[in-house]
Enzyme design. Sequence first.
Site, PDB file in Angstrom:
ATOM      1  N   ASP A   7       0.696  -1.145  -0.014  1.00 16.92           N
ATOM      2  CA  ASP A   7       0.014   0.126  -0.049  1.00 16.92           C
ATOM      3  C   ASP A   7       0.782   1.219  -0.018  1.00 16.92           C
ATOM      4  O   ASP A   7       1.878   1.415   0.786  1.00 16.92           O
ATOM      5  CB  ASP A   7      -0.844  -0.244   1.172  1.00 16.92           C
ATOM      6  CG  ASP A   7      -2.240   1.009   1.166  1.00 16.92           C
ATOM      7  OD1 ASP A   7      -2.424   1.478  -0.018  1.00 16.92           O
ATOM      8  OD2 ASP A   7      -2.885   1.084   2.202  1.00 16.92           O
ATOM      9  N   HIS A  12       2.746   2.908  -9.263  1.00 14.51           N
ATOM     10  CA  HIS A  12       2.374   1.629  -9.135  1.00 14.51           C
ATOM     11  C   HIS A  12       3.554   0.804  -9.854  1.00 14.51           C
ATOM     12  O   HIS A  12       4.095  -0.408  -9.583  1.00 14.51           O
ATOM     13  CB  HIS A  12       1.080   1.108  -9.971  1.00 14.51           C
ATOM     14  CG  HIS A  12      -0.121   1.840  -9.438  1.00 14.51           C
ATOM     15  ND1 HIS A  12      -0.601   1.239  -8.083  1.00 14.51           N
ATOM     16  CD2 HIS A  12      -1.227   2.608  -9.562  1.00 14.51           C
ATOM     17  CE1 HIS A  12      -1.658   1.882  -7.668  1.00 14.51           C
ATOM     18  NE2 HIS A  12      -2.132   2.693  -8.626  1.00 14.51           N
ATOM     19  N   LEU A  15      10.871 -19.672  -3.819  1.00 10.20           N
ATOM     20  CA  LEU A  15       9.948 -18.886  -3.116  1.00 10.20           C
ATOM     21  C   LEU A  15       8.845 -19.222  -3.835  1.00 10.20           C
ATOM     22  O   LEU A  15       8.763 -18.986  -5.214  1.00 10.20           O
ATOM     23  CB  LEU A  15      10.257 -17.505  -3.037  1.00 10.20           C
ATOM     24  CG  LEU A  15       9.213 -16.521  -2.686  1.00 10.20           C
ATOM     25  CD1 LEU A  15       9.126 -16.600  -1.007  1.00 10.20           C
ATOM     26  CD2 LEU A  15       9.512 -15.106  -2.983  1.00 10.20           C
TER      27      LEU A  15
END
Length: 238
Positions: free
Chosen positions: A17, A34, A129
């Site tokens: 955020d 973004h 991952l």
Amino acid sequence: MELDLNNVPKHVAIILDGNGRWAKAHHKPRSLGHLHGAFNLRDLAKYADSINIGYMTVYCFSTENWKRPEKEVDYLMKMPPRYFEKFWTDIVVNTNIKYKTIGRKDRIPKKLLTTLEKVEEETKNHTGLVLTLCIDYGSYDEITTAVKNIALSYKNDEITLDDINPKLITDNLYTKGYPKLDLLIRTSGEYRISNFLLWQIAYSEFYFTDTYFPDFKPEKFKEALIEYQNRNRRYGGL
Ligand code: IPE
Ligand code: IPE
Ligand code: MG
């Protein structure tokens, strides 16, 4: 304090955020925020992979984010295809990261869905991952879908009432098979969950930071991990 590499969390989630406010602070359009957020996500994922975190689950677009102006939604929906195309070798071929996407699949544009499926397919044998991108994800949607699936199994006599227990519910969520969520991080100084992983956070540790996501670099992520390692998790015991 140093990070104990033998005790890293198995599963970390991030509510990414502050991209918009980061851009505003730099007198740039929100889209640039973004984009920088996406660059940073790549760096965090590589770092998480390098220290053997098993799962990183990242909130990228919520079921509520469709409310944003059309221009912003459009930018966000087009970003992953562009981004993966540009960095394909760097983030898919040259790493051992395994990509997953969770969320509704029926509302996102076809091109985005195709990209996400392609990346998932191309990295399915990777052993590093597991990076899960939550796109058009909302916990209410996830739990509602789980309840419907369970109701259907009951109706079809595949299960009895006694079979309905926390494990069955967990196994009907999008995160089926994932380890328990150890740590949830939210950047940008907001202290709320915004419909993310409501079931999964039952015993997670929370870490909130004022840093906007594009500035939440691996070094800051490491600080969060060190703090996590110094928490005392009791799970209701003593
Ligand atoms: C997070 O950044 C990314 C998404 C929710 C898509 P925001 O876009 O929410 O940035 P702020 O909160 O407006 O600064
Ligand atoms: C939560 O961020 C959703 C994502 C990070 C994808 P928002 O910026 O949408 O959340 P609110 O509106 O501040 O709760
Ligand atoms: Mg926000």
